[in-house]
Design a protein around this motif. Sequence first.
Motif, PDB file in Angstrom:
ATOM      1  N   ILE A   1      23.047   1.836  11.992  1.00  0.00           N
ATOM      2  CA  ILE A   1      22.584   2.669  10.882  1.00  0.00           C
ATOM      3  C   ILE A   1      21.709   1.787  10.008  1.00  0.00           C
ATOM      4  O   ILE A   1      22.168   0.744   9.510  1.00  0.00           O
ATOM      5  N   ARG A   2      20.461   2.172   9.837  1.00  0.00           N
ATOM      6  CA  ARG A   2      19.559   1.391   8.993  1.00  0.00           C
ATOM      7  C   ARG A   2      18.738   2.326   8.118  1.00  0.00           C
ATOM      8  O   ARG A   2      18.631   3.526   8.390  1.00  0.00           O
ATOM      9  N   ASP A   3      18.175   1.749   7.030  1.00  0.00           N
ATOM     10  CA  ASP A   3      17.396   2.558   6.090  1.00  0.00           C
ATOM     11  C   ASP A   3      16.251   1.720   5.545  1.00  0.00           C
ATOM     12  O   ASP A   3      16.183   0.495   5.776  1.00  0.00           O
ATOM     13  N   ASP A   4      15.357   2.376   4.823  1.00  0.00           N
ATOM     14  CA  ASP A   4      14.222   1.681   4.204  1.00  0.00           C
ATOM     15  C   ASP A   4      14.366   1.648   2.688  1.00  0.00           C
ATOM     16  O   ASP A   4      13.376   1.731   1.965  1.00  0.00           O
ATOM     17  N   GLY A   5      15.587   1.484   2.227  1.00  0.00           N
ATOM     18  CA  GLY A   5      15.860   1.531   0.791  1.00  0.00           C
ATOM     19  C   GLY A   5      15.753   0.187   0.099  1.00  0.00           C
ATOM     20  O   GLY A   5      15.043  -0.724   0.549  1.00  0.00           O
ATOM     21  N   LEU A   6      16.508   0.068  -1.002  1.00  0.00           N
ATOM     22  CA  LEU A   6      16.405  -1.109  -1.873  1.00  0.00           C
ATOM     23  C   LEU A   6      16.977  -2.365  -1.230  1.00  0.00           C
ATOM     24  O   LEU A   6      16.474  -3.459  -1.449  1.00  0.00           O
ATOM     25  N   GLY A   7      18.040  -2.208  -0.442  1.00  0.00           N
ATOM     26  CA  GLY A   7      18.685  -3.387   0.106  1.00  0.00           C
ATOM     27  C   GLY A   7      19.507  -4.116  -0.951  1.00  0.00           C
ATOM     28  O   GLY A   7      19.475  -3.782  -2.142  1.00  0.00           O
TER      29      GLY A   7
ATOM     30  N   THR B   1      18.406  -7.327   2.897  1.00  0.00           N
ATOM     31  CA  THR B   1      17.593  -8.169   2.018  1.00  0.00           C
ATOM     32  C   THR B   1      17.048  -7.278   0.910  1.00  0.00           C
ATOM     33  O   THR B   1      16.642  -6.146   1.173  1.00  0.00           O
ATOM     34  N   PRO B   2      17.070  -7.734  -0.334  1.00  0.00           N
ATOM     35  CA  PRO B   2      16.526  -6.902  -1.422  1.00  0.00           C
ATOM     36  C   PRO B   2      15.111  -6.428  -1.118  1.00  0.00           C
ATOM     37  O   PRO B   2      14.266  -7.200  -0.662  1.00  0.00           O
ATOM     38  N   ASP B   3      14.899  -5.138  -1.347  1.00  0.00           N
ATOM     39  CA  ASP B   3      13.606  -4.459  -1.160  1.00  0.00           C
ATOM     40  C   ASP B   3      13.219  -4.313   0.312  1.00  0.00           C
ATOM     41  O   ASP B   3      12.088  -3.899   0.613  1.00  0.00           O
ATOM     42  N   GLU B   4      14.113  -4.637   1.243  1.00  0.00           N
ATOM     43  CA  GLU B   4      13.789  -4.505   2.662  1.00  0.00           C
ATOM     44  C   GLU B   4      14.806  -3.665   3.417  1.00  0.00           C
ATOM     45  O   GLU B   4      14.837  -3.690   4.649  1.00  0.00           O
ATOM     46  N   GLY B   5      15.651  -2.932   2.734  1.00  0.00           N
ATOM     47  CA  GLY B   5      16.580  -2.038   3.395  1.00  0.00           C
ATOM     48  C   GLY B   5      17.824  -2.736   3.909  1.00  0.00           C
ATOM     49  O   GLY B   5      18.026  -3.943   3.726  1.00  0.00           O
ATOM     50  N   THR B   6      18.673  -1.947   4.596  1.00  0.00           N
ATOM     51  CA  THR B   6      19.957  -2.428   5.103  1.00  0.00           C
ATOM     52  C   THR B   6      20.087  -2.018   6.566  1.00  0.00           C
ATOM     53  O   THR B   6      19.665  -0.933   6.968  1.00  0.00           O
TER      54      THR B   6
ATOM     55  N   HIS C   1      23.158   5.047  -2.948  1.00  0.00           N
ATOM     56  CA  HIS C   1      22.774   3.769  -3.552  1.00  0.00           C
ATOM     57  C   HIS C   1      21.398   3.255  -3.158  1.00  0.00           C
ATOM     58  O   HIS C   1      20.796   2.498  -3.923  1.00  0.00           O
ATOM     59  N   SER C   2      20.881   3.574  -1.989  1.00  0.00           N
ATOM     60  CA  SER C   2      19.725   2.832  -1.485  1.00  0.00           C
ATOM     61  C   SER C   2      18.377   3.347  -1.977  1.00  0.00           C
ATOM     62  O   SER C   2      17.388   2.617  -1.898  1.00  0.00           O
ATOM     63  N   ARG C   3      18.331   4.604  -2.456  1.00  0.00           N
ATOM     64  CA  ARG C   3      17.055   5.234  -2.825  1.00  0.00           C
ATOM     65  C   ARG C   3      16.066   5.221  -1.649  1.00  0.00           C
ATOM     66  O   ARG C   3      14.855   5.049  -1.831  1.00  0.00           O
TER      67      ARG C   3
END
Length: 590
Positions: A520-526, A563-568, A499-501
């Motif tokens: 667990i964190r990522d730099d995706g869409l959020g 946050t949208p555009d700031e990852g999860t 989902h996060s791209r």
Amino acid sequence: MANKTDLKPSHRLKIRIWRGVTLQLFLVAVLPLIVLVLIVTYGSLKLHHEGMRSLVASRNLRAVQYAAAGIEKEIDHRTELLGLLSKRLGPAGPLNNAFTNIQEEMAAFEGGVVAIAPDGTIAASTGSGAILEWLAADQAAVLQQQYLKFAPNAAVFLPVLSLDSQFFVPVLVNTTSGVTLVGLFSPQKLLADGLNAITDSNAVTVLVVDNRYDLLFRKGSLDLGENLKTHPGLQEALMGAGGIKYFPTDAGEHVITTNPIQPVGWALMIEESWEDIASPLLRATQNAPLIAFPIMALSLLAIWFGLRRIVQPMQALEEKAGDLASGNFETIRQPVGGILEIRHLQETLIYMAAELKEAQNSLHSYIGAITDSVESERRNLARELHDETLQSLIALGQYTQYALHWNTDPKVEKTLDQVVNMADQSMKNLRRLVQGLRPIYIEDLGLATALAMQSTQNMHPDEVTIHFIQEGVERRLKPDIEMAMYRMAQEALNNVIRHSRAKNAWISLHFRPDSVILEIRDDGLGFDPPADPIHYARMGHYGLLSLYERSELIGARLTIRSTPDEGTHIIIRLTGDAAKFEDEAVSDVG
């Protein structure tokens, strides 16, 4: 938006004052009520003025309309008498005989009735001298010639005459035999009979004027104080349009109602000061604003009672209900007081809390049993795939290698090469699947090694780069806790990949003396995570729901920040006995 706990004490105090229930009740209840009472009181005075004004005007308009209709009926009666007389006049014979038969009916003409012969002479008349005085000499012939053009049997009303200080209305009717009938009736008597019954009050003025503004009738002591030609309503009534007019004077506002009187072209008017009728009630209502003070006192008393017995207990109960929603089942048992209904509500919430706690414990036990069953099935399936299917693929590859060694046909060799490659690829995929079903590293080497292998054996290397970070001295946890944390990391990575791209994902494992933290964190869409876990399923976040349920089973605290555009960023914090060494936790229990 800043959290309330981050605000300065002075700012929090201002918020508490402005949002306090006492001020809110005053601003929402007492102040609007007082303003409403004042508006209603003074508004009622205004509405009372308008109502009385309209009531007097409507009453007088109906009175003037009914009176005008009665006068018109009397006038029509007189014209009918002349019409009846004209029908009795034959082409020959003495005219006095026709007058003799209807002497009583002719009494309606106070000024008399005459019959003018075709030669202009008076051929017959009643005994009154007023009409004979008017038609002396050759006046009868002049009058006959002047109105000879009018159709027979049609009544013609002439201008009002003044004879011997009395007003008379001439009515003329031409007959088919050439005789002209002329009658005089007194407007004063006619109007007095029709208008004296309207009112007995001298404060009401009733008057009738003709088209020359001559005053034909007047009753009442109201001083008009002006020329009748400029008086409101009279000109319109003489033109055939009556109605209501309001006329301000030094003594107050007057209501003027008018109506035309046909077919004579007169105007009937009733005028009076409506304030003379309304003033007693108005004086009584001047003290109405004083009612605001007892209402304010009662409102303050009601606010005090509501604040002490309703609002404050409800606020306390609201805080305890919030604790109940967050999983604290004990604070709801502390009494909040208040009225009987609030105490009953708290008792109901206590019963619901007990039922909810029991249901939650049952649900946790059920989910734990399902999770254990799923893990057991995964281990069995992994063992069967490893011991049977994988061994069969290995044997298939070996037999294919033997066949390839002894084969001499080039076409068969190509096919056998493809079989060997497919068998190798299938064995790799099967080993990856077995490892996902039963991660052997976690059983032998622990959670940190299993997570590190998870990052190096990424199933989607072209999409997401997974980084593993470990802090602190690694220690082994209970097998079910290690497996749960591994599965949560696995589920979180699957969500990142699907989902996060994202381009990068980080797995961080922190070993601290009193806790173990998995991040667990990522730099995706959020995304915008729901504020409460109870909304996960309704919004379709089943992966997050799985993380929440697993964290509840092992007693961990789950935090999701996105946050949208700031990852999860997902944080799983394990504290207490669950975060100790496996042997240490067992010894504490023993």
